[in-house]
Design an enzyme around this catalytic site. Sequence first.
Site, PDB file in Angstrom:
ATOM      1  N   CYS A   1      16.531   1.218  19.841  1.00  0.00           N
ATOM      2  CA  CYS A   1      15.420   1.884  19.155  1.00  0.00           C
ATOM      3  C   CYS A   1      15.950   3.009  18.244  1.00  0.00           C
ATOM      4  O   CYS A   1      16.579   2.723  17.246  1.00  0.00           O
ATOM      5  CB  CYS A   1      14.383   2.384  20.149  1.00  0.00           C
ATOM      6  SG  CYS A   1      12.802   2.825  19.360  1.00  0.00           S
TER       7      CYS A   1
ATOM      8  N   HIS B   1      12.915  -2.471  22.253  1.00  0.00           N
ATOM      9  CA  HIS B   1      13.264  -1.965  23.577  1.00  0.00           C
ATOM     10  C   HIS B   1      13.547  -3.136  24.516  1.00  0.00           C
ATOM     11  O   HIS B   1      12.614  -3.750  25.032  1.00  0.00           O
ATOM     12  CB  HIS B   1      12.114  -1.132  24.154  1.00  0.00           C
ATOM     13  CG  HIS B   1      11.936   0.191  23.504  1.00  0.00           C
ATOM     14  ND1 HIS B   1      12.603   1.328  23.924  1.00  0.00           N
ATOM     15  CD2 HIS B   1      11.163   0.570  22.465  1.00  0.00           C
ATOM     16  CE1 HIS B   1      12.245   2.350  23.166  1.00  0.00           C
ATOM     17  NE2 HIS B   1      11.376   1.920  22.274  1.00  0.00           N
TER      18      HIS B   1
ATOM     19  N   GLU C   1      14.570  -3.044  27.513  1.00  0.00           N
ATOM     20  CA  GLU C   1      14.129  -2.702  28.868  1.00  0.00           C
ATOM     21  C   GLU C   1      12.632  -2.920  29.072  1.00  0.00           C
ATOM     22  O   GLU C   1      12.148  -2.941  30.199  1.00  0.00           O
ATOM     23  CB  GLU C   1      14.513  -1.251  29.197  1.00  0.00           C
ATOM     24  CG  GLU C   1      13.652  -0.170  28.576  1.00  0.00           C
ATOM     25  CD  GLU C   1      13.996   0.143  27.127  1.00  0.00           C
ATOM     26  OE1 GLU C   1      13.450   1.128  26.601  1.00  0.00           O
ATOM     27  OE2 GLU C   1      14.806  -0.594  26.531  1.00  0.00           O
TER      28      GLU C   1
END
Length: 214
Positions: free
Chosen positions: A82, A192, A194
């Site tokens: 990011c 992202h 995650e």
Amino acid sequence: MATVGIIDYGMGNLHSIAKALRYVASDEQIEVSFDPDALSRMDRLVLPGVGAIGHCMDELHRLELDDMLREQLGKKPLMGVCLGIEALMGHSEESGGVECLGAFPGDTVHFAAPDAQPDGVRRKIPHMGWNQVRQERHHPLWKDIAPASWFYFVHSYYVVPSDERHIAGTTDYGVRFASVILRPNVFAVQFHPEKSQSAGLQLLANFLEWDGAA
């Protein structure tokens, strides 16, 4: 035991990305640190981040992490996430202009206003939510990830590398922008991983196996 250092400069979803990396790790040790000496000894590095690039660069400089990153570039695998992808560029137009780490020649620019999209479709800024990433070249980090997989984005700016050979993935949001860039030992994503469920976890698992070759 291999070590993975998540760079903590006070801006980033550190808990989430550390949890995701620990979930996919085999015997790697995942550490969050702001100590440049400790991070320089890690086998791999992750540069996350959310927020404004000016504050990001100020904090990296204050903590002497910018020098550490420049020194480690090319020596070991590094993933930018990011805001981390934007920090790796040469320059950002945000906040009147910010000089960044310079790992990739090029700029970070703001999305066009919603009523100025080339295709005439109004889109909200920031670009937030799920979108597809088109794989533009073969790479070990795409292992077991289907072409045009969906990843989760939150950003108002996007990177424009000077050399198109650095682009490993693109995404459409009014314009087609580089959502993944690479060079030897560096793989950086605008989304992202995650927060991107199975595709994101697979990408992180691939990063832990990657030897840094482009």
